[in-house]
Design a protein around this motif. Structure first.
Motif, PDB file in Angstrom:
ATOM      1  N   VAL A  42      -9.817  -3.181   4.853  1.00 54.28           N
ATOM      2  CA  VAL A  42      -9.097  -4.345   5.300  1.00 54.28           C
ATOM      3  C   VAL A  42      -8.260  -5.006   4.582  1.00 54.28           C
ATOM      4  CG1 VAL A  42     -11.004  -5.241   6.745  1.00 54.28           C
ATOM      5  CG2 VAL A  42     -11.171  -5.735   4.580  1.00 54.28           C
ATOM      6  N   GLY A  43      -8.262  -4.433   3.146  1.00 55.57           N
ATOM      7  CA  GLY A  43      -7.224  -4.776   2.144  1.00 55.57           C
ATOM      8  C   GLY A  43      -7.040  -6.327   1.738  1.00 55.57           C
ATOM      9  N   ARG A  46      -6.736  -7.349  -2.666  1.00 54.79           N
ATOM     10  CA  ARG A  46      -5.301  -7.222  -3.280  1.00 54.79           C
ATOM     11  C   ARG A  46      -5.459  -6.297  -4.594  1.00 54.79           C
ATOM     12  NH1 ARG A  46      -3.566  -6.958   0.521  1.00 54.79           N
ATOM     13  NH2 ARG A  46      -1.281  -7.294  -0.377  1.00 54.79           N
ATOM     14  N   ILE A  49      -3.127  -2.848  -4.863  1.00 59.58           N
ATOM     15  CA  ILE A  49      -1.813  -2.884  -4.531  1.00 59.58           C
ATOM     16  C   ILE A  49      -0.684  -2.131  -5.336  1.00 59.58           C
ATOM     17  CG2 ILE A  49      -1.323  -5.387  -3.662  1.00 59.58           C
ATOM     18  CD1 ILE A  49      -0.916  -6.410  -6.612  1.00 59.58           C
ATOM     19  N   PHE A  58       4.521  -5.888  -2.738  1.00 63.43           N
ATOM     20  CA  PHE A  58       3.669  -4.704  -2.790  1.00 63.43           C
ATOM     21  C   PHE A  58       2.917  -4.441  -1.663  1.00 63.43           C
ATOM     22  CE2 PHE A  58       3.209  -6.992  -7.452  1.00 63.43           C
ATOM     23  CZ  PHE A  58       4.524  -6.306  -7.910  1.00 63.43           C
ATOM     24  N   THR A  60      -0.258  -2.564   0.004  1.00 64.40           N
ATOM     25  CA  THR A  60      -1.726  -2.574  -0.001  1.00 64.40           C
ATOM     26  C   THR A  60      -2.506  -1.063   0.260  1.00 64.40           C
ATOM     27  OG1 THR A  60      -1.946  -4.470   1.067  1.00 64.40           O
ATOM     28  CG2 THR A  60      -4.011  -3.677   0.718  1.00 64.40           C
ATOM     29  N   ILE A  63      -4.959   0.268   2.790  1.00 64.58           N
ATOM     30  CA  ILE A  63      -4.723   0.413   4.438  1.00 64.58           C
ATOM     31  C   ILE A  63      -3.317   0.783   4.755  1.00 64.58           C
ATOM     32  CG2 ILE A  63      -6.487  -1.358   5.131  1.00 64.58           C
ATOM     33  CD1 ILE A  63      -4.317  -3.528   4.836  1.00 64.58           C
TER      34      ILE A  63
END
Lengths: 579, 124
Positions: A42-43, A46, A49, A58, A60, A63
């Motif tokens: 789901v990112g 963070r 990044i 930035f 992710t 994902i």
């Protein structure tokens, strides 16, 4: 194939690959925290990044899929500073009591803090305060240590399809909890413990019974008997630096004896009892046109799931207790009689790969004549902690064998620890019983492997039967729906609550997200169990001389009145939590 | 805001805002630091005053201001005294009242209630 550049290295990966996967495939590591392969992508933490040239802000990497000609930097000074800031912010609202945390040393957040050289708390301020939920007999939730990565939520919702927990409240008060913030004990949680396996920190842990067990070991008037489940021996070594799946049975038995247990038994023998009873029950049901399909009942998480979700179909469940409960009952009756010890002077401890077994042992009906079958259940992880507490150098230990008279177990008992194992073991005994002779066919490879649902058609004693093996509660639900609709054309079903069976149970050593994405932990542990089976001289439960002797001397025959008293149980519908 | 900041904290605040802006996933996160960044850019001297001289020229930061009663404006009606939640105000009727700074929690109730606008913020 897509061509891109990661850290000045031109790489080529398949289309649809994420930047993270592409980097890892090419030996470049990107730190992650909320990422759990195939389960939680789901990112939201963070941590992963990266800088993508020409892009504002930035990207992710867990994902973001790769694009042709992308130029990615994973470790530029800007990225490193941003990641450190993110980590500092996560730490600013984390109770940093690592010294007293059960996950110290195996915590993904702690590992990142070491990696990023965190020397002081950058942002000090308000901290959220949550009460600790330890009402359930199996799981303790301490959300002061939660970092809101949602790995447990995804596991509960997507893998097991239970959805007992989710994020409640908003903003700073956000918290992973249950409906109306009830205790886990009061909602639809099945205590499978998969959430604990997925937690990167110490926010979720098992309810410990280590102190209680030490107390009993100190008390000389108590005869303390321990039994270890098949899946424990192939995972315990991981806590002491052995490769995943190493069989450390001999060392484990020596360690338990050194710790002061009066007898060390093998739950595999208990599994042999289960097979004797279960195969007999199955044959009886087929012959007498009883309720079919019959479903195994070795997995307490699954039993709780069935009691809550399918109260009308409880007749399908085998009445057999799970192996360690059967064995506990035998220890407090047969062994007590043989050794001349009063049953109430015996304390039975089970070392299990399972969290739900803690709950199972506390179930009301799990006692015979007022003696609890199993007094304490500890997990593989707790055993490793006890071995460390006892100052035992595990790697230096000599091998030793389980104690007699119930030390001998069959290969059939060993494979109980993996999905398909109970089915295979039961088929070996049922086939022999129905044919009336000793068959050479031993391996039922159709029921092995990693698939969530495995179906096979076999012929037992000239009778065609269909069997199904399901692991993971989402697959269990599919099978139960088939039975409910009347579309089930099979006679025997094995269900395990944990995906992959006991080897991947909620009480096993916790593997970090990185290890879980790189290696198939289930396969390594399961293969080790299959090789124990292959190396066994006796591979069918009914051929176990210890079992034969106990039936002769004590239980009479499978399914007898006495066997029912000690080895069988009953189920009651449990109320589902309705909003 | 509570008078405990140090000069380096301004750089820290700026770094934090920039990092959040670049690394947040959603539009809200990417824009939330903007007010901080733009005030740091255009009103930096006010930040410096806060940090270096404990001064809040707007009289907004409670920790950096005291509430005092202007004796020239005070008529001694006693409304402030009756409304003070911590009993920090004393004074005889029709005589100028006084706020005990050790007890005052700077909630501002007295200033809101005073019909004569006699209660003023005074920077420390």
């Amino acid at each position: 194939m897509v061509k891109l550049v990661i850290d000045n290295k031109p790489v080529e990966v398949e289309e649809g690959t994420t930047i993270l996967e592409a980097a890892r495939q090419n030996g470049i590591d990107i730190p992650t925290l909320c990422f759990l392969k195939d389960i939680n992508e789901v990112g939201d933490c963070r941590m992963c990044i990266v800088e993508v040239e020409g892009r504002k802000g930035f990207a992710t990497s867990c994902i973001q899929t790769v694009e042709e000609g992308m130029v990615v930097k994973t470790h530029s000074p800007e990225i490193l500073e941003a990641r450190k800031t993110i980590l500092d912010l996560i730490l600013s609202n984390h109770h940093k009591d690592c010294l007293t945390c059960s996950r110290s040393g195996n915590c993904e957040l702690q590992a990142l803090s070491i990696k990023f050289n965190v020397q002081k708390v950058e942002y000090e301020g308000e901290m959220s305060k949550h009460k600790i939920d330890d009402k359930s007999p199996a799981i303790v939730r301490d959300f002061n240590k939660c970092i809101l990565c949602r790995r447990c939520v995804a596991t509960c919702k997507n893998v097991q399809e239970i959805g007992a927990i989710d994020c409640i409240e908003r903003g700073f008060s956000s918290c992973i909890s249950t409906t109306y913030d009830h205790s886990l004990n009061d909602v639809d949680c099945t205590f499978c413990g998969q959430c604990i396996e997925s937690c990167p920190t110490g926010a979720l842990r098992e309810k410990e019974y280590i102190d209680e067990v030490w107390e009993k070991l100190k008390d000389e008037s108590t005869y303390v008997v321990v039994q270890t489940a098949p899946a424990v021996r192939v995972a315990l070594g991981e806590e002491f630096g052995y490769p995943i799946g190493t069989n450390v049975k001999g060392k484990m038995v020596t360690a338990l004896k050194n710790m002061g247990f009066d007898k060390v038994f093998d739950t595999n023998t208990g599994a042999d009892f289960t097979i004797m009873e279960e195969a007999n029950e199955f044959i009886e049901r087929v012959k007498n046109k009883g309720t079919l399909p019959m479903i195994t009942s070795c997995s307490p998480g699954w039993v709780r799931f069935a009691e809550k979700n399918y109260p009308d179909l409880l007749d399908h469940l085998s009445t057999c207790k799970s192996p360690h409960q059967m064995f506990g009952a035998i220890i407090k009756s047969y062994l007590a009689q043989k050794e001349g010890i009063a049953p109430h002077k015996i304390c039975t401890v089970s070392v299990m790969p399972c969290i739900a077994k803690k709950y199972e042992a506390s179930r009301e009906e799990m006692e015979v004549d007022g003696n609890r079958d199993v007094d304490y259940v500890i997990t593989t992880r707790e055993l490793s902690r006890m071995i460390r507490q006892a100052n035992i150098s595990f790697r230096e230990l000599e091998d030793s064998d389980f104690d007699d008279p119930m030390g001998e177990a069959t290969g059939a008992g060993a494979i109980f620890g993996t999905t398909g194992g109970v089915m295979e073991a039961a088929l070996r005994t049922a086939a022999d019983t129905l044919e009336g002779k000793n068959l050479e066919k031993l391996e039922y490879t159709q029921v092995r492997g990693e698939k969530g649902i495995k179906r096979a058609e076999l012929s037992l004693g000239g009778m065609p039967i269909k069997v199904v093996v399901a692991s993971g509660l989402s697959n269990a639900r599919k099978i139960m729906e088939e039975i409910k609709n009347g579309t089930a054309d099979y006679q025997f079903v094995e269900i395990m609550a944990c995906p992959g069976g006991c080897v991947m149970g909620g009480g096993q050593p916790i593997k970090s997200s990185k290890i879980r994405s790189a290696v198939d932990v289930r396969k390594l542990r399961a293969d080790s169990l299959y090789s124990i089976d292959e190396a066994s001289t006796i591979r069918k439960s009914h051929e176990n001389p210890a079992i034969q002797k106990i039936y002769q001397e004590f239980l009479e025959k499978p399914g007898s009145h006495k066997a029912h008293k000690y080895l069988h149980t009953h189920y009651t519908a449990k109320e589902k939590y309705e909003i | 805001m509570n008078g405990k900041a140090e000069p380096d904290d301004l750089n820290k605040l700026e770094r934090l805002a920039n990092n959040i802006k670049k690394s947040a996933i959603c539009g809200l996160g990417q824009t939330a630091p903007n007010p901080v960044l733009s005030t740091l850019k255009y009103f930096r001297e006010e930040y410096v005053e806060h940090v270096s001289y404990n001064k809040c020229r707007a009289g907004y930061c409670r920790a950096l201001c005291n509430l005092v009663i202007n004796p020239e404006k005070c008529r001694g009606c006693g409304i402030c005294k009756r409304n003070c939640p911590v009993g920090a105000i004393s004074g005889e009727v029709k005589m100028p009242h006084e706020i005990n700074q050790k007890i005052c929690i700077k909630c501002g109730t007295c200033a809101d209630k005073c019909p004569f606008h006699a209660i003023e913020k005074q920077t420390i």
